[in-house]
Motif scaffolding. Structure first.
Motif, PDB file in Angstrom:
ATOM      1  N   THR A  86      20.048  63.807  48.930  1.00 17.70           N
ATOM      2  CA  THR A  86      20.339  62.181  48.304  1.00 17.70           C
ATOM      3  C   THR A  86      19.138  61.357  48.442  1.00 17.70           C
ATOM      4  O   THR A  86      18.267  62.069  48.962  1.00 17.70           O
ATOM      5  N   PRO A 215      21.508  56.103  43.842  1.00 17.53           N
ATOM      6  CA  PRO A 215      22.559  54.845  42.784  1.00 17.53           C
ATOM      7  C   PRO A 215      22.684  54.986  41.919  1.00 17.53           C
ATOM      8  O   PRO A 215      21.722  55.022  41.280  1.00 17.53           O
ATOM      9  N   LYS A 216      23.448  54.138  41.394  1.00 17.98           N
ATOM     10  CA  LYS A 216      24.133  53.566  39.808  1.00 17.98           C
ATOM     11  C   LYS A 216      22.810  54.510  38.759  1.00 17.98           C
ATOM     12  O   LYS A 216      22.097  54.574  37.847  1.00 17.98           O
ATOM     13  N   ILE A 405      29.091  59.347  36.254  1.00 20.49           N
ATOM     14  CA  ILE A 405      27.988  58.550  37.162  1.00 20.49           C
ATOM     15  C   ILE A 405      27.305  57.573  36.852  1.00 20.49           C
ATOM     16  O   ILE A 405      26.821  57.202  37.458  1.00 20.49           O
ATOM     17  N   TYR A 409      30.711  51.089  37.933  1.00 18.97           N
ATOM     18  CA  TYR A 409      32.009  51.217  38.800  1.00 18.97           C
ATOM     19  C   TYR A 409      32.219  52.451  39.786  1.00 18.97           C
ATOM     20  O   TYR A 409      32.497  52.924  40.311  1.00 18.97           O
ATOM     21  N   GLY A 411      30.198  55.378  38.764  1.00 17.72           N
ATOM     22  CA  GLY A 411      29.723  55.527  38.778  1.00 17.72           C
ATOM     23  C   GLY A 411      29.637  55.713  40.018  1.00 17.72           C
ATOM     24  O   GLY A 411      29.133  56.917  41.176  1.00 17.72           O
ATOM     25  N   ARG A 412      29.651  54.845  40.931  1.00 14.67           N
ATOM     26  CA  ARG A 412      30.197  55.328  42.479  1.00 14.67           C
ATOM     27  C   ARG A 412      31.159  56.185  42.980  1.00 14.67           C
ATOM     28  O   ARG A 412      30.598  56.924  44.295  1.00 14.67           O
ATOM     29  N   LEU A 413      31.859  55.974  42.893  1.00 10.84           N
ATOM     30  CA  LEU A 413      32.737  57.082  42.629  1.00 10.84           C
ATOM     31  C   LEU A 413      32.807  58.097  42.789  1.00 10.84           C
ATOM     32  O   LEU A 413      32.518  58.820  43.485  1.00 10.84           O
ATOM     33  N   LEU A 415      29.464  59.419  41.837  1.00 10.12           N
ATOM     34  CA  LEU A 415      28.235  59.814  43.305  1.00 10.12           C
ATOM     35  C   LEU A 415      28.901  60.640  44.190  1.00 10.12           C
ATOM     36  O   LEU A 415      28.190  61.351  44.763  1.00 10.12           O
ATOM     37  N   ALA A 416      29.818  59.388  44.960  1.00 12.19           N
ATOM     38  CA  ALA A 416      30.297  60.091  46.149  1.00 12.19           C
ATOM     39  C   ALA A 416      31.205  61.355  45.628  1.00 12.19           C
ATOM     40  O   ALA A 416      31.308  62.407  46.629  1.00 12.19           O
ATOM     41  N   ARG A 419      28.488  64.467  45.386  1.00 11.62           N
ATOM     42  CA  ARG A 419      28.316  64.481  47.286  1.00 11.62           C
ATOM     43  C   ARG A 419      29.205  65.598  48.517  1.00 11.62           C
ATOM     44  O   ARG A 419      28.637  66.161  48.861  1.00 11.62           O
TER      45      ARG A 419
END
Ligand SMILES: Cc1cc2nc3c(=O)[nH]c(=O)nc-3n(C[C@H](O)[C@H](O)[C@H](O)COP(=O)(O)OP(=O)(O)OC[C@H]3O[C@@H](n4cnc5c(N)ncnc54)[C@H](O)[C@@H]3O)c2cc1C
Length: 459
Positions: A86, A215-216, A405, A409, A411-413, A415-416, A419
């Motif tokens: 991360t 992020p982003k 990614i 919006y 993108g956040r999902l 990435l989560a 991970r």
């Protein structure tokens, strides 16, 4: 092949063009390579390229045996782990990089400049520097003349475009074959390895490759490159006798200024960067990376800050658009000249090498009377178009600006989700194994080779 050997004109002395030139020369062809760089050490070629099984197999087939040994001896220490992290430097998953079980398998880390110097070794009479190709012309007798900016020309029986992503040969020969922006910008830099810079790296990245997913869609790759020679160019203590001799006797080291370094590359989708990013240079780019990574771990930001401005440059990542097979002639293409791909899978150079081995194999079959020239080129193009564009599409899926990614919006999902997937996979051995196997497979580890094992027949 009877009488005078076929004369092959290669445009571009990059990875693919030079590997082909070695293979063809060993097979008895009359080969000339024309390169726009003014000298053998010109250009910015000092970064890492990962050579996997596809690449090593091709180099083993194409290079004279002693030069292949020099290639192996001049590689950096091979990576042992591939670690996903991360932006706070917490490890998501750590995959072992499969060690070489024989000399053609496994993963090698090579400095581009070092590989370039290996490929130029012993080829002084074949490579012509400061020759920028402008266009070609077909002669009434079927041969092809290549023209250069300085007014010179060269005529051959076969013209091979190995002139990379902006290929002028491709533009003239296949004007419908397009290269487009992948909508990704990458900024790369190097810094010397010192006790202080090494201490900034997470433990397993010191002996491996780190991929930071932030992020982003901000992503960073970290490579630690340690060579068998020290800052003065003397073989380090503890390097095995044979490798030490090969490095000491290798004239290429005189032209190669590569020393131990950490290489970082930061990328994100183009819309995240200021519009003038491609015009920025050096310290401006380092400052930009720092601006774009405010919440990242201080050690990572320190590595960015320590990047040597003179080594920092932006890359607008491009990808090719697959084209259907075209009518075969005595002009052909290899590597980025036809199938430029995003660095997603790190297989562009490996695929260029695979092309060079396959084309050499087929032209050798022509030499031996086992294939006509047309059929030799046709068979090469059929296979190269298939695996080349497969790699283009797979790479784009991994590193393309249109991937979820990079979206605002979603993108956040995404990435989560990624991970969570790595979290689970790191705890389920069968999933982890599958990920490690997939990495080995797309780099050619388990492939039924297009070119049978052993040297090119008849060499
Ligand atoms: C950031 C990044 C990381 C990468 N990492 C990896 C990796 O780890 N592993 C991997 O396999 N691939 C990697 N690649 C891809 C790899 O760099 C390319 O696919 C590979 O260099 C292509 O080799 P080539 O011989 O086709 O072209 P090039 O190596 O680009 O060579 C083309 C040559 O042609 C010359 N030339 C161009 N135009 C002319 C002209 N008009 N006249 C004469 N000469 C000309 C150029 O000067 C150059 O020497 C990466 C790419 C990028 C952008």
């Amino acid at each position: 092949m009877t009488g005078t050997p076929l004369r092959v004109i290669v445009i571009g002395a990059g990875t693919g063009g030079m590997a082909l030139a070695h293979g063809l020369r060993r097979a008895g062809f009359d080969v000339a390579v024309h390169e726009r760089d003014r000298t053998r050490s010109a250009g910015l070629h000092g970064y890492r390229v990962g050579i996997g099984p596809d690449g090593s197999r091709a180099l083993k087939r194409l290079l004279p045996p002693e030069l292949y040994e020099t290639f192996k001896a001049t590689c950096a220490r091979p990576p042992r782990h591939f670690v996903m992290l991360t932006e706070r430097l917490r490890s998501s998953i750590e995959l072992p990089v499969r060690p070489a079980v024989d000399e053609e398998s496994g993963e090698r880390s090579v400095s581009r400049m070092t590989l370039r110097q290996v490929l130029f070794t012993g080829m002084e009479d074949v490579v012509h520097f400061d020759r920028t190709f402008t266009h070609y012309e077909k002669l009434p007798d079927g041969r092809v003349t290549a023209h250069f900016e300085d007014g010179s020309q060269d005529t051959g029986d076969l013209l091979v475009a190995a002139d990379g992503v902006g290929s002028r040969v491709r533009r003239q020969y296949l004007p419908h074959a397009r290269v487009e922006d992948a909508r990704i910008v990458s900024i790369a830099a190097k810094l010397p390895i010192t006790p202080e810079s090494r201490a900034l790296l997470p433990e397993h990245v010191r002996e491996g490759i780190g991929l930071v997913l932030g992020p982003k869609g901000g992503t960073c790759i970290l490579h630690t490159m340690e060579f068998p020679w020290d800052r003065e160019g003397r073989v380090k203590d503890g390097i095995g006798g044979n490798d030490a001799d090969l490095v000491e006797q290798w004239p290429g080291l005189l032209f190669d200024n590569t020393r131990d370094y950490i290489n970082w590359g930061f990328w994100a989708s183009t819309d995240k960067f200021p519009p003038d990013v491609m015009k920025r240079s050096g310290q401006e780019l380092i400052d930009l990376v720092l601006e774009m990574t405010p919440g990242w771990h201080p050690d990572l930001r320190e590595l960015f800050r320590l990047g040597d401005p003179s080594t920092c440059f932006p890359i607008n990542i491009r990808t090719s658009v697959p084209v259907p097979q075209w009518p075969t002639t005595n002009i052909t293409l290899l590597g980025d000249a036809i199938h430029t791909m995003t660095p997603g899978q790190g297989v562009g150079a490996n695929t260029a090498l695979r092309d060079a081995a396959l084309l050499t194999r087929n032209l050798t079959a022509f030499r031996d009377g086992r294939l006509g020239l047309h059929d030799a080129i046709r068979d090469y193009e059929t296979k190269m178009i298939r695996y080349g564009f497969e790699a283009v599409l797979a790479s784009k899926k991994q590193t393309g600006g249109d991937q979820p990614i990079h979206k605002p919006y979603v993108g956040r999902l995404a990435l989560a989700g990624l991970r969570s997937y790595f979290f689970v996979a790191s705890r389920v051995p069968s999933m982890k194994q599958r990920m490690a196997d997939a990495m080995h497979t797309y780099r050619g580890g388990d492939r039924d080779d297009d070119v049978p094992p052993g040297p090119i027949p008849g060499q």
